[in-house]
Design a protein around this motif. Sequence first.
Motif, mmCIF file in Angstrom:
data_model
loop_
_atom_site.group_PDB
_atom_site.id
_atom_site.type_symbol
_atom_site.label_atom_id
_atom_site.label_comp_id
_atom_site.label_asym_id
_atom_site.label_seq_id
_atom_site.Cartn_x
_atom_site.Cartn_y
_atom_site.Cartn_z
ATOM 1 N N ASP A 97 -2.664 16.724 2.959
ATOM 2 C CA ASP A 97 -2.572 17.977 2.221
ATOM 3 C C ASP A 97 -2.581 19.159 3.178
ATOM 4 O OD1 ASP A 97 -2.451 16.685 -0.189
ATOM 5 O OD2 ASP A 97 -4.585 16.915 -0.650
ATOM 6 N N ALA A 98 -2.113 20.302 2.689
ATOM 7 C CA ALA A 98 -1.945 21.470 3.552
ATOM 8 C C ALA A 98 -3.256 22.151 3.900
ATOM 9 C CB ALA A 98 -1.013 22.479 2.876
ATOM 10 N N HIS A 99 -4.287 22.038 3.063
ATOM 11 C CA HIS A 99 -5.514 22.806 3.323
ATOM 12 C C HIS A 99 -6.257 22.260 4.541
ATOM 13 C CE1 HIS A 99 -7.952 19.658 1.292
ATOM 14 N NE2 HIS A 99 -6.964 19.640 0.410
ATOM 15 N N ALA A 100 -6.952 23.141 5.234
ATOM 16 C CA ALA A 100 -7.503 22.852 6.556
ATOM 17 C C ALA A 100 -8.521 21.718 6.564
ATOM 18 C CB ALA A 100 -8.136 24.120 7.140
ATOM 19 N N ASP A 101 -9.252 21.506 5.466
ATOM 20 C CA ASP A 101 -10.283 20.469 5.461
ATOM 21 C C ASP A 101 -9.769 19.141 4.903
ATOM 22 O OD1 ASP A 101 -9.993 21.413 2.888
ATOM 23 O OD2 ASP A 101 -12.145 21.484 2.454
ATOM 24 N N ALA A 102 -8.444 19.003 4.778
ATOM 25 C CA ALA A 102 -7.863 17.744 4.291
ATOM 26 C C ALA A 102 -7.890 16.692 5.398
ATOM 27 C CB ALA A 102 -6.432 17.968 3.830
ATOM 28 N N LYS A 103 -8.030 15.434 4.987
ATOM 29 C CA LYS A 103 -7.965 14.317 5.925
ATOM 30 C C LYS A 103 -6.699 13.519 5.676
ATOM 31 C CE LYS A 103 -12.962 13.608 6.491
ATOM 32 N NZ LYS A 103 -14.054 12.599 6.442
ATOM 33 N N PRO A 104 -6.011 13.077 6.736
ATOM 34 C CA PRO A 104 -4.813 12.261 6.513
ATOM 35 C C PRO A 104 -5.167 10.943 5.850
ATOM 36 C CG PRO A 104 -5.226 12.609 8.877
ATOM 37 C CD PRO A 104 -6.310 13.277 8.140
ATOM 38 N N LYS A 105 -4.267 10.480 4.999
ATOM 39 C CA LYS A 105 -4.457 9.205 4.311
ATOM 40 C C LYS A 105 -3.323 8.262 4.681
ATOM 41 C CE LYS A 105 -6.697 11.448 0.355
ATOM 42 N NZ LYS A 105 -6.586 11.741 -1.100
ATOM 43 N N SER A 106 -3.690 7.071 5.110
ATOM 44 C CA SER A 106 -2.701 6.033 5.402
ATOM 45 C C SER A 106 -2.683 5.087 4.220
ATOM 46 C CB SER A 106 -3.076 5.290 6.680
ATOM 47 O OG SER A 106 -2.155 4.271 6.962
ATOM 48 N N THR A 107 -1.548 5.007 3.551
ATOM 49 C CA THR A 107 -1.491 4.262 2.301
ATOM 50 C C THR A 107 -0.321 3.290 2.299
ATOM 51 O OG1 THR A 107 -1.303 4.504 -0.112
ATOM 52 C CG2 THR A 107 -0.104 6.093 1.237
ATOM 53 N N ALA A 108 -0.504 2.158 1.608
ATOM 54 C CA ALA A 108 0.550 1.148 1.504
ATOM 55 C C ALA A 108 0.266 0.252 0.315
ATOM 56 C CB ALA A 108 0.618 0.310 2.782
ATOM 57 N N PRO A 109 1.299 -0.337 -0.290
ATOM 58 C CA PRO A 109 1.077 -1.366 -1.312
ATOM 59 C C PRO A 109 0.323 -2.549 -0.699
ATOM 60 C CG PRO A 109 3.387 -0.661 -1.258
ATOM 61 C CD PRO A 109 2.734 -0.080 -0.058
ATOM 62 N N ALA A 110 -0.261 -3.373 -1.543
ATOM 63 C CA ALA A 110 -1.085 -4.492 -1.068
ATOM 64 C C ALA A 110 -0.337 -5.403 -0.109
ATOM 65 C CB ALA A 110 -1.601 -5.288 -2.259
ATOM 66 N N GLN A 111 0.939 -5.643 -0.369
ATOM 67 C CA GLN A 111 1.718 -6.567 0.467
ATOM 68 C C GLN A 111 2.413 -5.853 1.621
ATOM 69 O OE1 GLN A 111 2.449 -5.354 -2.482
ATOM 70 N NE2 GLN A 111 4.513 -5.855 -3.158
ATOM 71 N N GLY A 112 2.224 -4.546 1.748
ATOM 72 C CA GLY A 112 2.924 -3.763 2.757
ATOM 73 C C GLY A 112 4.151 -3.081 2.162
ATOM 74 N N TRP A 113 4.790 -2.265 2.972
ATOM 75 C CA TRP A 113 5.946 -1.510 2.510
ATOM 76 C C TRP A 113 7.232 -2.325 2.630
ATOM 77 C CZ3 TRP A 113 5.687 2.689 -0.278
ATOM 78 C CH2 TRP A 113 4.595 3.547 -0.151
ATOM 79 N N SER A 114 7.979 -2.376 1.560
ATOM 80 C CA SER A 114 9.378 -2.795 1.622
ATOM 81 C C SER A 114 10.220 -1.524 1.565
ATOM 82 C CB SER A 114 9.737 -3.702 0.441
ATOM 83 O OG SER A 114 9.690 -2.961 -0.779
ATOM 84 N N ARG A 115 11.482 -1.630 1.926
ATOM 85 C CA ARG A 115 12.324 -0.443 1.846
ATOM 86 C C ARG A 115 12.576 -0.050 0.394
ATOM 87 N NH1 ARG A 115 14.657 -3.436 6.065
ATOM 88 N NH2 ARG A 115 14.045 -2.564 8.078
ATOM 89 N N GLU A 116 12.633 -1.019 -0.485
ATOM 90 C CA GLU A 116 12.776 -0.699 -1.912
ATOM 91 C C GLU A 116 11.550 0.056 -2.410
ATOM 92 O OE1 GLU A 116 15.104 -0.893 -4.159
ATOM 93 O OE2 GLU A 116 16.622 -1.851 -2.917
ATOM 94 N N ALA A 117 10.365 -0.344 -1.948
ATOM 95 C CA ALA A 117 9.141 0.358 -2.353
ATOM 96 C C ALA A 117 9.132 1.783 -1.814
ATOM 97 C CB ALA A 117 7.915 -0.404 -1.867
ATOM 98 N N VAL A 118 9.640 1.968 -0.602
ATOM 99 C CA VAL A 118 9.743 3.316 -0.040
ATOM 100 C C VAL A 118 10.690 4.159 -0.894
ATOM 101 C CG1 VAL A 118 10.551 4.672 1.925
ATOM 102 C CG2 VAL A 118 9.195 2.603 2.309
ATOM 103 N N LYS A 119 11.831 3.584 -1.267
ATOM 104 C CA LYS A 119 12.789 4.312 -2.114
ATOM 105 C C LYS A 119 12.137 4.698 -3.444
ATOM 106 C CE LYS A 119 16.217 2.192 -4.269
ATOM 107 N NZ LYS A 119 17.522 1.531 -4.549
#
Length: 314
Positions: free
Chosen positions: A49-71
């Motif tokens: 998020d843009a606000h200064a106290d935001a923390k980056p989030k690393s997120t993925a589906p349980a099985q990992g990313w497929s290109r279809e899931a990214v789309k």
Amino acid sequence: MAAERRPPFFFVCHYDYILMMRHFSSFACFDWSGQAVAYPAGISLAVLDAHADAKPKSTAPAQGWSREAVKYWLLQQAEQGSDMLIGFDLSPALPFCDDGAYFPGWEQSPGNARQLWAMIDGLAADEPHMAASQMVRDHPEIRRYFRHGKGDVGDRFGDLGTGRLRVVEHVQRQTGQAASASCFNLVGAAQVGKSSLTGMRLFHQLDGRMPIWPFDPIPETGPMLVEIYTSIAAMDAGLRKGQTKIRDRATLIGALDRMACLPPTRLPDYSDHRTDAIITAAWLRQTAPQHRYWQPEALSAQIAETEGWTFGVT
């Protein structure tokens, strides 16, 4: 007299149409992969998020990313009108400006990036996982422009040392921001061709539902995609050229601190794919408000239509 009301955006003239500077409320980055499997290990997403106290989030589906899931994720952002700038670590087009064509000497060579995306996606339509490996190897004309392996170099590949480069890749090399490799190279540690071809298939399948800079003007609202280079973000975060991969929490925290970004909560692992995405999302938050990145001096109308540009290269 009533006080003058200033618009929330300001406009700047740029090549043949108007680009608009705007603020985004969140930033995201996809580290990408050309691996021709269902769930490429190299695909990773970070959101901040843009606000200064935001923390980056690393997120993925349980099985990992497929290109279809990214789309699907991208189309969700488009449907929701997410106020998000999204970086993709890939080249969105092949070199064009050096020879006036993607595939010089071939009469069916596309005339602009969107035509190129349509061609690649159509020719590779039978390949699963949005890959394009078989097409680029087997097509009797297209294969001539690529380096496929040691001793397997197309007769139209070009300079055997480097291969053809986009204008922005020449600029990256001249400024020392990156030692870019040719998208026509499909072999070795520095190859970027396979990931870029899969990205072109993805961009075509988005079907214009999300603008991609600089091929499209910046929209007043909603999400937008930009090409990024994760090593540029890492060097801006204090890492040394050639040593831009982070694989531990302490180094990640130090790099984020240099970009005034809080660290994420403890991650399940510190793969360089995950940390590349996190660092670059933080870098996008820092650089997106800076006008100079949206108006590179060398970016022309022809380049914007055919080759695109790496955000952050000036």
